[in-house]
Design a protein around this motif. Structure first.
Motif, PDB file in Angstrom:
ATOM      1  N   SER A 218       0.819  -1.219   0.000  1.00  0.00           N
ATOM      2  CA  SER A 218       0.000   0.000   0.000  1.00  0.00           C
ATOM      3  C   SER A 218       0.848   1.263   0.000  1.00  0.00           C
ATOM      4  CB  SER A 218      -0.926   0.018   1.220  1.00  0.00           C
ATOM      5  OG  SER A 218      -1.762  -1.114   1.233  1.00  0.00           O
TER       6      SER A 218
ATOM      7  N   ASP B 192      -2.996   4.534  -1.443  1.00  0.00           N
ATOM      8  CA  ASP B 192      -3.740   3.276  -1.305  1.00  0.00           C
ATOM      9  C   ASP B 192      -4.394   3.159   0.068  1.00  0.00           C
ATOM     10  OD1 ASP B 192      -3.306   2.241  -3.846  1.00  0.00           O
ATOM     11  OD2 ASP B 192      -1.442   1.252  -3.278  1.00  0.00           O
TER      12      ASP B 192
ATOM     13  N   ASN C 175      -3.945  -1.164  -3.482  1.00  0.00           N
ATOM     14  CA  ASN C 175      -3.301  -1.983  -2.454  1.00  0.00           C
ATOM     15  C   ASN C 175      -2.775  -3.291  -3.044  1.00  0.00           C
ATOM     16  OD1 ASN C 175      -3.939  -0.431   0.168  1.00  0.00           O
ATOM     17  ND2 ASN C 175      -5.950  -0.580  -0.818  1.00  0.00           N
TER      18      ASN C 175
END
Length: 694
Positions: free
Chosen positions: A581, A585, A678
């Motif tokens: 991430s 994200d 992600n």
């Protein structure tokens, strides 16, 4: 009861056979109940291990836990969370230190079956005299009362308040759910206590059932009476555990009557908000208590059903359906207007006396069509009607998946200190083993649960980083969890051994896993997010039907999870998942997405990936290529991979190591197509392009 026409016996037997076919039989009812009890045990373990003492005990209630449902009824999943930090007392002598104490107030101003809760001091059994919190209100006598709107403060995204419940709508592959937060009573309040001492004129409920009911907790739940002007400060008494005891005592004919009532109402009335399943259950209780037990038999089921509907109609006519335990509580008080009442009575008049022809109109579980087939009224069987064995396999496989998902829920407790966590698990296991026979069946599963906790291997990660070794203590913890399922725990062990440089041992472990992993039978199970199962293997269904919960560790493969503290136990290709991430994200994560902080991969792809790495290290190129081909094959063919994007990322990195950069990019793009945010594939694409250009 009624004069019984001769054809009632024939209808009863065939109707009972149809219900058997759709899973309303003793076998499936017991499986449903056992699943629910195991489920609530493990949820309680999870909550207590997570330190959530405010809701320390979970109970699964309603049709799913009672076994009084079918696949077609799609009954909600009902959960009661007991707020163990609180206690409701009947008088000041019951005041309990170290808890939030509320004094129950019942007088002429509170409707029957309801109460108000007065806040007491935290350090003495005395009323609190001052409170500015918006969750409380001061009455005319200066008492500080708790408002039931306090429940609104814990509503989460996707939930809405419905009476005392926090309701979540059904989603693809998932049932609707109702969660009720409840405060436990120190002792049974006066109104339900009167039922315990009431002398029954019939043989049901028995004295033994009442003794058991007395040992269960009473609760108060946050909802006021519909007919009250002070509904916001009222709390309803709940004897749901005692009611569950009563349902567990029913014979299969009584259960079939209850299910038929729900099907009839859903088909012909379809107004759950006016006549609820709970009302049907209450009517059934009153009918059983008023008639000899000898009438509740299979050959008389049609007559029993008629009597239940007749009793429900009388309740509607009089607008009076007394709660079975708290008799003063009229379940129909303020429930509907005169206009709605008239509509309901008109519908009921078409159903009473209920005839076999009306049953043929019930489409739930194809009941009407199945009944017509039993009577040879139709010859052609509709293609979507499941045979009894198929129906049983579908139901039991669903139940087993449900248990497996709850086990995985426990793993989401987090990366905690083992020394703190282990005593809690041992204490809970001891608690359930000391319980009644149902509690003892639960304890069978706690050993698996313990193993999942003990499978936390952060100290192994430290040892590998420092001196490429694994401590004997860590190995003992890991070995304790090897039988939690077919593969995931052993794959963690193999991963540790690989990272510690023990390639021969790793190859041996992986070979054993592959031998045990029967691909045509074993289902991958993921509960990191609301993953919808697309297809269930026939072999899995068959074995779950034959063996039930004990088959869990033989036919289920959990996803393999590594926490950030275990990073050195993971090959570098999988470590990228711990950093999937970006800051942007993180803004797109939802509730429950904390699994993304670690590295999670489905068992079978990880097995083949580790084989690829291990055989490369051992310079066994032929077996290495076989492993690579299997990794690609399982990503293409396995329907229920919960982390297919991670498997594609691993395959892509293998392709890069094979100098197949175009194939690697294709893997990463496919991964990104599955999960746009992600996803570590973004980093892999950038690196792969840079390497290709250079």
């Amino acid at each position: 009861m009624f004069h019984t026409p001769d054809y009632y016996h024939n209808i009863s037997m065939r109707l009972s056979a149809v219900l058997d076919d759709i899973g309303v039989n003793e076998n499936i009812v017991l499986k449903r109940r056992r699943t629910a009890l195991l489920n609530e045990t493990m949820q309680t373990i999870r909550i207590r291990a997570n330190g959530e003492q405010s809701t320390g005990t979970v109970y699964n209630l309603g049709s799913q836990s009672e076994g009084t449902t079918t696949q077609g009824l799609q009954s909600d999943s009902d959960t009661l969370g007991c707020m163990d930090d609180n206690i409701v007392i009947q008088d000041l002598s019951e005041w309990t230190p170290s808890k939030y104490n509320f004094l129950m107030i019942q007088n002429e101003t509170t409707p029957p079956g309801y109460c108000r809760l007065q806040l007491l001091r935290p350090n003495a059994p005395l009323p609190l005299t001052h409170q500015t919190d918006n969750d409380f209100v001061t009455d005319t006598q200066g008492r500080i009362l708790l408002k039931n709107t306090i429940i609104d403060t814990v509503i989460e995204e996707g939930e809405q308040r419905q009476g005392p419940s926090l309701a979540s709508a059904a989603k693809l592959g998932f049932l609707a759910s109702d969660s009720v937060l409840a405060y436990p009573c120190k002792s049974w309040p006066q109104s339900p206590r009167a039922w315990l001492h009431q002398q029954e004129t019939n043989a049901w409920p028995t004295a033994e059932m009442k003794r058991y009911a007395k040992s269960t907790e009473c609760f108060v739940v946050g909802v006021g009476s519909r007919a009250s002007e002070n509904a916001a400060i009222e709390w309803r008494l709940s004897t749901s555990l005692a009611e569950r005891c009563l349902v567990f005592s029913l014979n299969i004919t009584q259960i079939k009557c209850y299910i038929l009532m729900k099907m009839i109402l859903k088909t012909y009335i379809n107004v759950e908000s006016y006549i609820s399943s709970f009302m049907c259950k209450t009517v059934l209780f009153h009918c059983i208590a008023s008639k000899p037990l000898c009438v509740w038999k299979e050959c008389n089921i049609f007559n029993c059903l008629n009597y239940c509907l007749f009793t429900l109609n009388n309740c509607l006519l009089n607008e009076h359906c007394p709660h079975f335990i708290v008799h003063e509580n009229n379940l129909m008080a303020g429930k509907f207007s005169a206009e709605i009442k008239q509509q309901l009575l008109e519908i009921m008049s078409t159903l009473i006396p209920f005839d076999g022809i009306s049953l043929c109109g019930i489409q739930i579980d194809n009941l009407g069509e199945r009944l017509q087939i039993k009577f040879n009224m139709i010859n052609e069987v509709h293609h979507d009607i499941q045979q009894p064995d198929e129906y049983t396999m579908v139901v039991t496989s669903y139940l087993l998946q449900n248990i497996a998902q709850v086990v995985l829920k426990i793993e989401k407790v987090g990366d905690r200190n083992l020394e703190t966590l282990l005593p809690k698990v041992i204490q809970l296991e001891r608690y359930y083993r000391a319980g009644d026979i149902l509690g003892k069946t639960d304890s069978m599963q706690t050993s698996n649960t313990s193993a999942l906790y003990l499978n936390r291997i952060s100290d192994s990660s430290q040892n590998i980083q420092i001196n490429s070794t694994v401590s004997p203590q860590a190995l003992r913890w890991i070995e304790a969890g090897l039988d939690s399922d077919v593969a995931s725990s052993r794959l963690k062990l193999a991963s540790i051994m690989f990272c510690a440089g023990n390639a021969e041992i790793t190859a041996s472990i992986l070979s054993h896993i592959e031998e045990q992993y029967k691909i045509e039978v074993i289902e991958p199970i993921c509960y990191c997010y609301n993953f919808n199962t697309h297809y269930i293997k026939g072999g899995f269904c068959q074995l779950s039907s034959q063996y039930g919960v004990e088959a869990l560790k033989h036919i289920v493969a959990f996803c393999v999870k590594f926490f950030t503290s275990e990073i050195n136990c993971v090959p570098h290709e999988l470590q990228f998942e711990m950093f999937r991430s970006t800051q942007e994200d993180l803004l797109h994560r939802g509730r429950g997405d904390d699994w993304m902080d670690g590295a999670v991969v489905d068992s079978l792809p990880y097995l083949y990936f580790l084989q690829y790495k291990t055989y490369s290290f051992l310079q066994r190129p032929e077996e290495q290529q076989q492993a690579l081909n299997k990794l690609g094959w399982v990503i293409r063919t396995e329907h229920n991979l919960g982390h297919r994007e991670t498997a594609l990322n691993l395959l892509g990195q293998c392709m890069e190591q094979e100098n197949r950069h175009v194939d690697a990019l294709q893997c990463y793009m496919s991964s990104l197509h599955l999960r746009e945010r992600n996803n570590a594939a973004r980093f892999h694409i950038c690196r792969c392009l840079a390497n290709t250009i250079s």
